[in-house]
Design a protein around this motif. Structure first.
Motif, PDB file in Angstrom:
ATOM      1  N   ILE A  71       5.013  11.317  -5.086  1.00 11.48           N
ATOM      2  CA  ILE A  71       4.795  10.230  -5.121  1.00 11.48           C
ATOM      3  C   ILE A  71       4.122  10.036  -3.368  1.00 11.48           C
ATOM      4  N   LEU A  72       4.701  10.076  -2.724  1.00 16.48           N
ATOM      5  CA  LEU A  72       4.199  10.243  -1.857  1.00 16.48           C
ATOM      6  C   LEU A  72       2.577  11.142  -1.410  1.00 16.48           C
ATOM      7  N   SER A  73       2.703  12.499  -1.897  1.00 14.96           N
ATOM      8  CA  SER A  73       1.935  12.802  -1.592  1.00 14.96           C
ATOM      9  C   SER A  73       0.826  12.575  -2.847  1.00 14.96           C
ATOM     10  N   ILE A  74       0.548  11.598  -3.619  1.00 13.85           N
ATOM     11  CA  ILE A  74      -0.355  11.012  -4.738  1.00 13.85           C
ATOM     12  C   ILE A  74      -0.647  10.317  -3.530  1.00 13.85           C
ATOM     13  N   VAL A  75       0.372   9.164  -2.812  1.00 14.76           N
ATOM     14  CA  VAL A  75      -0.246   8.164  -2.347  1.00 14.76           C
ATOM     15  C   VAL A  75      -1.166   8.154  -1.552  1.00 14.76           C
ATOM     16  N   ILE A  76      -0.834   9.750   0.039  1.00 17.72           N
ATOM     17  CA  ILE A  76      -1.316   9.827   1.472  1.00 17.72           C
ATOM     18  C   ILE A  76      -2.579  10.236   0.873  1.00 17.72           C
ATOM     19  N   GLY A  77      -2.778  11.365  -0.691  1.00 24.22           N
ATOM     20  CA  GLY A  77      -3.757  12.300  -1.054  1.00 24.22           C
ATOM     21  C   GLY A  77      -4.809  10.994  -1.476  1.00 24.22           C
ATOM     22  N   VAL A  78      -4.425  10.333  -2.745  1.00 22.62           N
ATOM     23  CA  VAL A  78      -5.076   9.012  -2.931  1.00 22.62           C
ATOM     24  C   VAL A  78      -5.712   8.542  -2.004  1.00 22.62           C
ATOM     25  N   PHE A  79      -4.848   7.662  -1.447  1.00 23.12           N
ATOM     26  CA  PHE A  79      -5.078   6.202  -0.653  1.00 23.12           C
ATOM     27  C   PHE A  79      -6.161   6.373   0.637  1.00 23.12           C
ATOM     28  N   MET A  80      -4.990   7.255   1.634  1.00 21.11           N
ATOM     29  CA  MET A  80      -5.222   7.425   2.965  1.00 21.11           C
ATOM     30  C   MET A  80      -6.188   8.559   2.779  1.00 21.11           C
ATOM     31  N   MET A  81      -6.153   9.140   2.029  1.00 16.47           N
ATOM     32  CA  MET A  81      -7.211  10.893   2.600  1.00 16.47           C
ATOM     33  C   MET A  81      -8.568  10.838   1.934  1.00 16.47           C
ATOM     34  N   TRP A  82      -8.883   9.817   0.537  1.00 13.87           N
ATOM     35  CA  TRP A  82      -9.345  10.126  -0.242  1.00 13.87           C
ATOM     36  C   TRP A  82     -10.147   8.426   0.106  1.00 13.87           C
ATOM     37  N   LEU A  83      -9.510   7.300  -0.419  1.00 11.29           N
ATOM     38  CA  LEU A  83     -10.152   6.181  -0.634  1.00 11.29           C
ATOM     39  C   LEU A  83     -10.089   5.286   1.266  1.00 11.29           C
ATOM     40  N   LYS A  84      -9.032   6.363   2.234  1.00  9.58           N
ATOM     41  CA  LYS A  84      -9.960   6.389   3.414  1.00  9.58           C
ATOM     42  C   LYS A  84      -8.651   3.981   3.704  1.00  9.58           C
ATOM     43  N   VAL A  85      -8.193   4.258   3.310  1.00  7.91           N
ATOM     44  CA  VAL A  85      -7.171   2.885   3.296  1.00  7.91           C
ATOM     45  C   VAL A  85      -5.875   3.224   4.642  1.00  7.91           C
ATOM     46  N   PRO A  86      -6.205   2.209   5.075  1.00  3.17           N
ATOM     47  CA  PRO A  86      -5.404   2.001   6.951  1.00  3.17           C
ATOM     48  C   PRO A  86      -3.996   1.782   6.529  1.00  3.17           C
ATOM     49  N   PHE A  87      -3.706   2.425   6.406  1.00  2.00           N
ATOM     50  CA  PHE A  87      -1.839   1.862   6.230  1.00  2.00           C
ATOM     51  C   PHE A  87      -1.230   1.467   7.714  1.00  2.00           C
ATOM     52  N   PRO A  88      -0.405   0.087   7.420  1.00  3.57           N
ATOM     53  CA  PRO A  88       0.195  -0.077   8.499  1.00  3.57           C
ATOM     54  C   PRO A  88       0.831   0.267   8.736  1.00  3.57           C
ATOM     55  N   LYS A  89       1.279   0.648  10.419  1.00  3.04           N
ATOM     56  CA  LYS A  89       1.868   2.151  11.386  1.00  3.04           C
ATOM     57  C   LYS A  89       3.058   0.616  11.374  1.00  3.04           C
ATOM     58  N   GLY A  90       3.393  -0.142  11.298  1.00  3.00           N
ATOM     59  CA  GLY A  90       4.404  -0.605  12.339  1.00  3.00           C
ATOM     60  C   GLY A  90       4.301  -0.931  14.018  1.00  3.00           C
ATOM     61  N   PHE A  91       5.114  -1.838  14.345  1.00  7.38           N
ATOM     62  CA  PHE A  91       4.890  -2.353  15.343  1.00  7.38           C
ATOM     63  C   PHE A  91       5.887  -0.740  16.381  1.00  7.38           C
ATOM     64  N   ILE A  92       6.557  -0.432  15.749  1.00  7.43           N
ATOM     65  CA  ILE A  92       7.102   0.694  16.736  1.00  7.43           C
ATOM     66  C   ILE A  92       6.562   1.526  16.712  1.00  7.43           C
ATOM     67  N   ILE A  93       5.842   2.754  16.009  1.00  5.96           N
ATOM     68  CA  ILE A  93       4.565   3.019  15.763  1.00  5.96           C
ATOM     69  C   ILE A  93       3.660   2.580  16.661  1.00  5.96           C
ATOM     70  N   ASP A  94       3.400   1.217  16.536  1.00  6.67           N
ATOM     71  CA  ASP A  94       1.900   1.225  17.636  1.00  6.67           C
ATOM     72  C   ASP A  94       2.429   1.149  18.813  1.00  6.67           C
ATOM     73  N   ALA A  95       3.772   0.719  19.381  1.00  7.79           N
ATOM     74  CA  ALA A  95       4.241   1.235  20.815  1.00  7.79           C
ATOM     75  C   ALA A  95       4.443   2.145  21.139  1.00  7.79           C
ATOM     76  N   LEU A  96       4.969   3.027  19.816  1.00  7.31           N
ATOM     77  CA  LEU A  96       4.934   4.270  20.794  1.00  7.31           C
ATOM     78  C   LEU A  96       3.527   5.426  20.813  1.00  7.31           C
ATOM     79  N   LEU A  97       2.573   5.279  19.915  1.00  8.36           N
ATOM     80  CA  LEU A  97       1.183   5.267  20.432  1.00  8.36           C
ATOM     81  C   LEU A  97       0.537   4.502  21.420  1.00  8.36           C
ATOM     82  N   TYR A  98       0.350   3.595  21.262  1.00 10.58           N
ATOM     83  CA  TYR A  98       0.061   3.249  22.733  1.00 10.58           C
ATOM     84  C   TYR A  98       0.105   2.398  24.620  1.00 10.58           C
TER      85      TYR A  98
END
Length: 153
Positions: free
Chosen positions: A126-153
């Motif tokens: 299911i996650l492979s389908i979601v990532i493949g269709v929405f992230m890679m094909w349709l380029k939908v930006p998924f929310p990363k959450g404030f924890i990931i945002d804090a770690l990345l910036y």
């Protein structure tokens, strides 16, 4: 015998989902746009379709709740709504994809009581389908959450 119908949760939920459907429809058609003759579907296409379906289902549920107000809603029927709310809240904290993965694992393992092998294979597919269709094909930006945002910036 009292035949007065009472307003309750069975009436309130379809009204809330009707309002959410109308909001999706207004934002989809008004703010984001529905369709462009040259580009095809615009960002409001999917929310508009969901809004139309949600409005239709809400109206059917509202009619049903008025016809038969006596049946209470068992707790088991609340679990999908609680899970969806959990995904939304956790999306703000840990991001959407990890929250969907956690929901799938909990639902399949705890609620459905499948073995770990089935749980992990199903979640991965299911996650492979979601990532493949929405992230890679349709380029939908998924929310990363404030924890990931804090770690990345």
């Amino acid at each position: 015998m009292n035949n007065k119908s009472k307003f309750g949760v069975r009436n309130l939920i379809p009204i809330i989902t009707l309002v959410v459907g109308l909001l999706f429809l207004v934002l989809g058609f008004g703010k984001y746009g529905f369709w462009d003759e040259m580009k095809g579907p615009l960002p409001g296409f999917f929310p508009s379709i969901i809004g139309i379906m949600l409005i239709g289902m809400s109206l059917l549920a509202l009619v049903q709740s008025v016809k038969d107000p006596s049946n209470p809603i068992p707790f088991r029927n609340w679990l999908p709504a609680i899970g969806a709310l959990g995904i939304i809240v956790l999306s703000l904290v840990i991001g959407m994809l990890p929250s969907i993965a956690l929901f799938l694992i909990l639902w399949i393992k705890v609620y459905e009581k499948y073995p770990w092998k089935t749980t992990l294979i199903t979640t991965t597919i299911i996650l492979s389908i979601v990532i493949g269709v929405f992230m890679m094909w349709l380029k939908v930006p998924f929310p990363k959450g404030f924890i990931i945002d804090a770690l990345l910036y």
